[in-house]
Design an enzyme around this catalytic site. Structure first.
Site, PDB file in Angstrom:
ATOM      1  N   CYS A   1     -25.036 -34.883  -7.704  1.00  0.00           N
ATOM      2  CA  CYS A   1     -25.053 -33.342  -7.986  1.00  0.00           C
ATOM      3  C   CYS A   1     -26.239 -33.664  -9.368  1.00  0.00           C
ATOM      4  O   CYS A   1     -26.725 -32.566  -9.506  1.00  0.00           O
ATOM      5  CB  CYS A   1     -23.765 -33.043  -8.758  1.00  0.00           C
ATOM      6  SG  CYS A   1     -22.524 -32.390  -7.383  1.00  0.00           S
TER       7      CYS A   1
ATOM      8  N   HIS B   1     -18.713 -30.097  -4.020  1.00  0.00           N
ATOM      9  CA  HIS B   1     -18.743 -30.233  -5.376  1.00  0.00           C
ATOM     10  C   HIS B   1     -19.201 -28.828  -5.920  1.00  0.00           C
ATOM     11  O   HIS B   1     -19.893 -27.910  -5.190  1.00  0.00           O
ATOM     12  CB  HIS B   1     -19.437 -31.132  -5.924  1.00  0.00           C
ATOM     13  CG  HIS B   1     -19.058 -32.535  -5.824  1.00  0.00           C
ATOM     14  ND1 HIS B   1     -19.442 -33.880  -6.176  1.00  0.00           N
ATOM     15  CD2 HIS B   1     -17.986 -33.019  -5.059  1.00  0.00           C
ATOM     16  CE1 HIS B   1     -18.826 -34.826  -5.960  1.00  0.00           C
ATOM     17  NE2 HIS B   1     -17.942 -34.513  -4.993  1.00  0.00           N
TER      18      HIS B   1
ATOM     19  N   GLU C   1     -20.789 -27.930  -8.389  1.00  0.00           N
ATOM     20  CA  GLU C   1     -22.257 -27.924  -8.481  1.00  0.00           C
ATOM     21  C   GLU C   1     -23.014 -27.395  -7.271  1.00  0.00           C
ATOM     22  O   GLU C   1     -24.254 -26.553  -7.465  1.00  0.00           O
ATOM     23  CB  GLU C   1     -22.920 -29.181  -8.998  1.00  0.00           C
ATOM     24  CG  GLU C   1     -22.309 -29.568 -10.347  1.00  0.00           C
ATOM     25  CD  GLU C   1     -21.106 -30.797 -10.290  1.00  0.00           C
ATOM     26  OE1 GLU C   1     -20.199 -30.432  -9.328  1.00  0.00           O
ATOM     27  OE2 GLU C   1     -21.109 -31.562 -11.051  1.00  0.00           O
TER      28      GLU C   1
ATOM     29  N   CYS D   1     -21.580 -35.665 -10.863  1.00  0.00           N
ATOM     30  CA  CYS D   1     -21.713 -37.236 -10.214  1.00  0.00           C
ATOM     31  C   CYS D   1     -23.351 -37.312  -9.827  1.00  0.00           C
ATOM     32  O   CYS D   1     -24.013 -36.506 -10.252  1.00  0.00           O
ATOM     33  CB  CYS D   1     -20.963 -37.239  -8.900  1.00  0.00           C
ATOM     34  SG  CYS D   1     -21.807 -35.987  -7.471  1.00  0.00           S
TER      35      CYS D   1
HETATM   36 ZN   LIG Z   1     -21.042 -33.961  -7.424  1.00  0.00          ZN
END
Ligand SMILES: [Zn+2]
Length: 152
Positions: free
Chosen positions: A102, A75, A77, A99
């Site tokens: 994250c 991801h 992040e 999410c």
């Molecule tokens: Zn994430």
């Protein structure tokens, strides 16, 4: 605190515009996410986007299965947090709401403000942010200076 003049981006707008540009580098055909981190003086620490592990070249057919690819995607992040140490970033802007996983990581890194553009329906970020006193705000009206490739 006075409002910035109209011809100047606010700091969150500036951050989101940079995150948007970063998202354009994502190789994921299904969901392109960009993120940026600013320090306490509003200086840019770095930008990142979602993708495969650095240096990994996907084999033929890898992108065909939208579900199967998910576990391999790093991801934005995650890639972003690889650029700084805990406590050195104050603000994160991300083109998609972090999410749950994250958001937990952003808490661990001591992030105080998180801006996002697109909602991520299954994310528990709002609950996590509220619990830990992190500012989590949606921003949809930042100036879109660059179009996504393919858009007219
Ligand atoms: Zn994430």
């Amino acid at each position: 605190m006075s409002q910035p003049p109209k011809n100047r981006l606010s700091i969150p707008e500036y951050a989101m515009a940079l995150a948007h540009v970063a998202s354009l580098r994502s190789e994921d055909p299904y969901r392109k996410v960009g993120a940026v981190a600013l320090d306490a003086d509003n200086r840019v620490i770095g930008t990142a986007y979602n993708g495969l592990a650095p240096g990994y070249n996907a084999p033929e057919g890898f992108w065909d299965d939208r579900e199967a690819r998910r576990k391999y995607m790093l991801h934005a992040e995650v890639n972003l947090c690889s650029l700084f140490t805990r406590g050195s970033a104050k603000l994160i802007a991300c083109t998609t709401m972090p999410c749950t996983s994250c958001m937990q990581m952003l808490c661990s890194y001591g992030i105080k403000e998180v801006y996002y553009r697109d909602v991520y329906p299954d994310s528990e970020s709002p609950l996590i942010a509220e619990r830990y006193g992190i500012k989590l705000l949606q921003m949809t009206d930042y100036p879109q200076l660059l179009m996504t490739p393919g858009q007219a």
